[in-house]
Design a protein around this motif. Sequence first.
Motif, PDB file in Angstrom:
ATOM      1  N   ASP A  77       0.803  -1.218   0.000  1.00  0.00           N
ATOM      2  CA  ASP A  77       0.000   0.000   0.000  1.00  0.00           C
ATOM      3  C   ASP A  77       0.841   1.275   0.000  1.00  0.00           C
ATOM      4  OD1 ASP A  77      -2.505  -1.273   0.006  1.00  0.00           O
ATOM      5  OD2 ASP A  77      -2.403  -1.591   2.176  1.00  0.00           O
ATOM      6  N   ASP A  78       2.014   1.237   0.576  1.00  0.00           N
ATOM      7  CA  ASP A  78       2.857   2.423   0.651  1.00  0.00           C
ATOM      8  C   ASP A  78       3.456   2.719  -0.721  1.00  0.00           C
ATOM      9  OD1 ASP A  78       5.798   3.626   1.083  1.00  0.00           O
ATOM     10  OD2 ASP A  78       4.496   4.257   2.735  1.00  0.00           O
ATOM     11  N   PRO A  79       3.221   3.900  -1.291  1.00  0.00           N
ATOM     12  CA  PRO A  79       3.688   4.180  -2.658  1.00  0.00           C
ATOM     13  C   PRO A  79       5.205   4.194  -2.788  1.00  0.00           C
ATOM     14  CG  PRO A  79       2.794   6.169  -1.646  1.00  0.00           C
ATOM     15  CD  PRO A  79       2.448   5.038  -0.735  1.00  0.00           C
ATOM     16  N   TYR A  80       5.907   4.724  -1.802  1.00  0.00           N
ATOM     17  CA  TYR A  80       7.369   4.768  -1.858  1.00  0.00           C
ATOM     18  C   TYR A  80       7.946   3.355  -1.845  1.00  0.00           C
ATOM     19  CZ  TYR A  80      12.181   5.915  -0.498  1.00  0.00           C
ATOM     20  OH  TYR A  80      13.554   6.018  -0.434  1.00  0.00           O
ATOM     21  N   ASP A  81       7.409   2.507  -0.968  1.00  0.00           N
ATOM     22  CA  ASP A  81       7.891   1.125  -0.921  1.00  0.00           C
ATOM     23  C   ASP A  81       7.568   0.381  -2.215  1.00  0.00           C
ATOM     24  OD1 ASP A  81       9.058   1.289   1.578  1.00  0.00           O
ATOM     25  OD2 ASP A  81       7.305   0.529   2.647  1.00  0.00           O
ATOM     26  N   TRP A  82       6.366   0.621  -2.764  1.00  0.00           N
ATOM     27  CA  TRP A  82       6.026  -0.021  -4.038  1.00  0.00           C
ATOM     28  C   TRP A  82       7.016   0.382  -5.123  1.00  0.00           C
ATOM     29  CZ3 TRP A  82       1.872   2.073  -7.803  1.00  0.00           C
ATOM     30  CH2 TRP A  82       1.789   1.248  -8.936  1.00  0.00           C
ATOM     31  N   ARG A  84      10.120   1.305  -4.726  1.00  0.00           N
ATOM     32  CA  ARG A  84      11.406   0.640  -4.470  1.00  0.00           C
ATOM     33  C   ARG A  84      11.365  -0.822  -4.885  1.00  0.00           C
ATOM     34  NH1 ARG A  84      13.781   0.870   1.142  1.00  0.00           N
ATOM     35  NH2 ARG A  84      11.663   0.450   1.901  1.00  0.00           N
ATOM     36  N   ILE A  85      10.285  -1.497  -4.557  1.00  0.00           N
ATOM     37  CA  ILE A  85      10.166  -2.920  -4.888  1.00  0.00           C
ATOM     38  C   ILE A  85      10.146  -3.125  -6.402  1.00  0.00           C
ATOM     39  CG2 ILE A  85       8.615  -4.913  -4.777  1.00  0.00           C
ATOM     40  CD1 ILE A  85       7.697  -3.725  -2.003  1.00  0.00           C
ATOM     41  N   ALA A  86       9.354  -2.307  -7.103  1.00  0.00           N
ATOM     42  CA  ALA A  86       9.248  -2.460  -8.562  1.00  0.00           C
ATOM     43  C   ALA A  86      10.585  -2.208  -9.243  1.00  0.00           C
ATOM     44  CB  ALA A  86       8.180  -1.518  -9.107  1.00  0.00           C
ATOM     45  N   ALA A  87      11.334  -1.218  -8.757  1.00  0.00           N
ATOM     46  CA  ALA A  87      12.637  -0.929  -9.350  1.00  0.00           C
ATOM     47  C   ALA A  87      13.622  -2.056  -9.090  1.00  0.00           C
ATOM     48  CB  ALA A  87      13.178   0.386  -8.794  1.00  0.00           C
ATOM     49  N   ARG A 125       9.739   8.364  -6.732  1.00  0.00           N
ATOM     50  CA  ARG A 125      10.833   8.664  -5.803  1.00  0.00           C
ATOM     51  C   ARG A 125      11.434   7.374  -5.243  1.00  0.00           C
ATOM     52  NH1 ARG A 125      11.718  10.167  -0.349  1.00  0.00           N
ATOM     53  NH2 ARG A 125       9.566   9.642   0.238  1.00  0.00           N
ATOM     54  N   GLY A 126      10.574   6.397  -4.962  1.00  0.00           N
ATOM     55  CA  GLY A 126      11.074   5.112  -4.492  1.00  0.00           C
ATOM     56  C   GLY A 126      11.900   4.396  -5.541  1.00  0.00           C
TER      57      GLY A 126
END
Length: 333
Positions: A77-82, A84-87, A125-126
């Motif tokens: 749910d957290d956009p920054y973490d998403w 980071r994970i996708a990258a 940003r993530g």
Amino acid sequence: MTTDTGIFRLTQYAHGGGCACKIPPGELEAVLADLLGEPLSDDLLVGLGTGDDGAVVRLAGDLAIVVTADFFTPVVDDPYDWGRIAAANALSDVYAMGGRPLVAVNLLGWPRDVLPFELAKEVLRGGLAVARDAHCHVGGGHSIDDPEPKYGMAVTGVADPDRLLRNDAGVPGTPLSLTKPLGLGVLNNRHKRTGEVFPHAIEAMVALNLVASQAALEAGARCATDVTGFGLLGHLVKLARASGVTAVVDAPAVPYLDGARESAASGYVSGGTRRNLAWVEPHTDFGSLAEIERLLLADAQTSGGLLVAGEVPGSPIIGRLVERTEYDVIVRG
């Protein structure tokens, strides 16, 4: 204007989550079967034929480029973490080929009339933060207005064409190492359904496969793949077929994240995982292995580790490659 990202549960705006939303491998194979064609030249070292993690083209005698793309719907749910994970997941394809990422471009789909665009900024940003950790440039990208949020990257890297990690280079007698524990799929599905947050799962997903890739190359490995949406067994079936071998998995030796087994037993199994299992079952000898163990081995991972044919220091050995049998995979309980 500022936005409280906590009031938006991004996983609720998509039908699937992370790599579990991939098209099932059986359907994908059927579509691609007639699209292989002949390469334009011998410079295409790795193409569509073996379903590897990236395409590789030789530029000069000791230099090749690795090209890949990966994107998916929200896995947390957290956009920054998403972001980071996708990258990390997109960059992993380059590491899985034995390469080093050089430059990436963003791929973004956003329901601009539904979700504030400030959330998209956090996603980007993530992604930028993880790309910087990888010393990879981010040079722009492409975005569209999309009914579901989607994010990922197209990545270009470089590699030594004589020291690639390929999924068709497996040799009988070689041990199999796994560099990240399994269970990301069931924990992510539990997060999507309940809102519970699993920081150790996020930590695993944002971890780059850089060190694992370097360790595999230094150990002399030449065969590897990363474990993502098709699960350990799905990617192992593809590796075994491409290499003309059979893979034997020692199920008790496979590591899992804390809470994964409990979550699977409680029913937090994604549709993608069940489709994975349905695809591999005809090609796998499970013996008397319980269904819950089969599902865990087929669990649809997001930004998982590398599966390496060879010993990787610090990573458990979960099986070995043997001479080809009637099965792609044999699981020992």
